[in-house]
Design a protein around this motif. Structure first.
Motif, short mmCIF file in Angstrom:
data_model
loop_
_atom_site.label_atom_id
_atom_site.label_comp_id
_atom_site.label_asym_id
_atom_site.label_seq_id
_atom_site.Cartn_x
_atom_site.Cartn_y
_atom_site.Cartn_z
N LEU A 117 44.43 55.11 -18.52
CA LEU A 117 45.70 55.26 -19.21
C LEU A 117 45.55 55.09 -20.71
CD1 LEU A 117 47.74 53.09 -16.72
CD2 LEU A 117 47.95 55.56 -17.00
N SER A 118 44.61 54.27 -21.10
CA SER A 118 44.40 53.95 -22.51
C SER A 118 42.98 53.44 -22.65
CB SER A 118 45.39 52.88 -22.96
OG SER A 118 45.13 51.66 -22.25
N GLU A 119 42.55 53.27 -23.89
CA GLU A 119 41.23 52.71 -24.11
C GLU A 119 41.13 51.33 -23.46
OE1 GLU A 119 43.03 54.25 -26.35
OE2 GLU A 119 41.81 55.50 -27.67
N LEU B 16 46.24 62.29 -23.12
CA LEU B 16 45.36 63.44 -22.88
C LEU B 16 45.88 64.34 -21.78
CD1 LEU B 16 41.73 61.96 -22.82
CD2 LEU B 16 42.72 63.50 -24.53
N ILE B 17 46.63 63.78 -20.84
CA ILE B 17 46.99 64.55 -19.65
C ILE B 17 48.02 65.63 -19.96
CG2 ILE B 17 48.94 63.17 -18.81
CD1 ILE B 17 46.01 64.54 -16.71
N SER C 107 51.31 58.58 -20.40
CA SER C 107 49.98 57.97 -20.46
C SER C 107 49.11 58.43 -19.29
CB SER C 107 50.09 56.45 -20.43
OG SER C 107 50.71 55.96 -21.59
N PRO C 108 47.86 58.82 -19.54
CA PRO C 108 47.26 58.94 -20.86
C PRO C 108 47.79 60.17 -21.59
CG PRO C 108 45.75 59.80 -19.22
CD PRO C 108 46.92 59.25 -18.46
N GLY D 256 47.82 57.36 -25.34
CA GLY D 256 46.64 56.82 -24.68
C GLY D 256 45.47 57.77 -24.64
N LEU D 257 44.32 57.28 -25.11
CA LEU D 257 43.04 57.99 -25.05
C LEU D 257 42.98 59.24 -25.92
CD1 LEU D 257 42.28 57.53 -21.23
CD2 LEU D 257 40.99 56.52 -23.13
#
Lengths: 213, 203
Positions: B127-129, A129-130, A126-127, A150-151
């Motif tokens: 980390l998250s929305e 995206l990383i 997490s995220p 995440g994201l």
């Protein structure tokens, strides 16, 4: 002996207090940031691969009793937690664990990996995206399977994560990233599926759970 | 990479938010240090602000004096240095030790920093929305002078979630590994990046 678990679905649909949309045929469900009651309701008729971010379920402790409840009462055997000791307990209970790593900077990643039990415990990064931004050397240090968590919202982000080595991605996006067929490449069927007919997974769910007031 | 023309001036007193932001605007690659070796390198590099991410918070005064003697300002991460708790007393200790800015993820600490009159930098962990939402809500309540987003390299992908809700300068730190990353993050709207890579400090 290392247990052999089914492959993760290529995509997990993020589920909090309700289903954001009917999941695609090959999507799993990842329950997180919801209450224990909501988890019970939403998982009751999921009939597909399901995972739980144990640490984020209100009312559920991050302990062995919780894992036993998830596995034996709810039939959920994929669990995500930030606690390395709990991932090892999950293995003992026959669950497939992923250690969640908060990947905010290089030092934090190295420290988190120092505490990672390694195979058979996978990694929820997490995220998500990383993952595509990590150096190849850093990606190789992540014990598989790797979940990008995440994201993740856009098609190109899913593609980048899969290309970077993610076995699975978590999405809360309206669209189904696997819907075009792209996401199904290398997909192995029935990863922990609990139901009968693919595509009929959520027919029995109360309509209120799709669209709460 | 230098964007301004005003140059760096020695600063012996606690600097305001405008001075921190001005220096970061001039040299938008802030030097983040986690070791003595990195500190030595940072003192010889152009960036006007040194971000102290490790060390003994109880013995940090001498380090901050060295940073000031090199004509730079010091931003200390309250949550990461040893020996201090992320509360009002920890904040006061750092202020009396000479910190020009204090970084924390905790709203209570950020409010305490502002009350002490030094620059408050609040970290938002992406980390998250949900964590972004919580972070931005915390920012709106604690009103820091500057926000730092982590991991900074993803700013171009989450800018739509963050920037519309910000009224203060934004820093981005974490996994920024090359000039391309720096350019992308600055283009996305960051005032500056923070990085431990000395090669980027000289941009």
């Amino acid at each position: 002996m290392i247990p052999a678990w089914p492959a993760l679905p290529r995509v997990f649909l993020s589920v909090r207090d309700h289903l954001p949309r009917p999941p695609g045929q090959d999507e799993g469900l990842l329950f997180h940031d919801l209450s224990l009651t909501e988890l019970i309701h939403l998982s009751a008729n999921a009939e597909r691969a399901a995972a739980v971010d144990v640490d984020s379920v209100e009312g559920l402790a991050s302990d062995s009793a919780a894992l036993t409840f998830l596995a034996e009462r709810l039939g959920i055997r994929m669990v995500i937690t930030r606690r390395p000791a709990l991932t090892l307990r999950a293995v003992e209970l026959g669950c497939q664990p992923l250690l969640r790593i908060h990947c905010l900077d290089s030092t934090g990643l190295e420290r988190a990996l120092d505490g990672h039990p390694g195979t058979p415990v996978g990694t929820a990064l997490s995220p998500g995206l990383i993952l595509a931004h990590l150096a190849e050397q850093q990606r190789r240090m992540l014990p598989p399977p790797v979940l990008a968590y995440g994201l993740m919202r856009r098609d190109e982000e899913f593609d980048a994560a899969w290309t970077a080595g993610a076995a699975s991605v978590v999405t809360s996006a309206a669209g189904d990233p696997a819907g075009s067929g792209r996401g199904r490449r290398n997909h192995r069927a029935d990863p922990g599926r609990r139901g009968s007919k693919p595509g009929h997974a959520l027919d029995k769910l109360d309509e209120r759970l799709y669209n709460p007031a | 990479m230098r964007r301004g023309t005003s140059g760096i001036k020695p600063q012996s007193q606690v600097a305001g938010q405008n001075e921190i932001a001005r220096r970061l605007s001039d040299f938008p690659c802030g030097a983040a240090v986690k070791s003595e070796a990195q500190l030595e390198a940072a003192l010889d590099c152009p960036p006007g602000v040194v971000f102290v991410l490790r060390g003994d918070g109880l013995e940090i005064g001498s380090m901050l004096r060295r940073i000031h003697s090199a004509g730079k300002l010091a931003a200390v991460h309250l949550d990461l240095v040893d020996g201090l708790s992320s509360d009002i007393s920890g904040v006061r200790w750092l202020v009396r030790s000479g910190a020009d800015a204090i970084i924390s993820s905790h709203s209570q600490a950020v409010r305490a920093v502002k009350a002490e009159g030094v620059t408050a930098i609040q970290r938002v962990l992406c980390l998250s929305e949900l964590s972004v939402e919580h972070g931005m809500t915390a920012v709106s309540r604690s009103q820091p002078d500057i926000v730092e987003l982590l991991p900074g390299v993803i700013l171009p992908q989450v800018a739509d979630l963050v920037l519309p809700r910000l009224t203060v300068p934004l820093l981005a730190g974490g996994f920024i590994r090359n000039v391309k990353d720096v350019d992308a993050v600055l283009e996305a709207g960051a005032l500056a990046v923070t990085t431990t890579d000395p090669a980027l400090w000289n941009l």
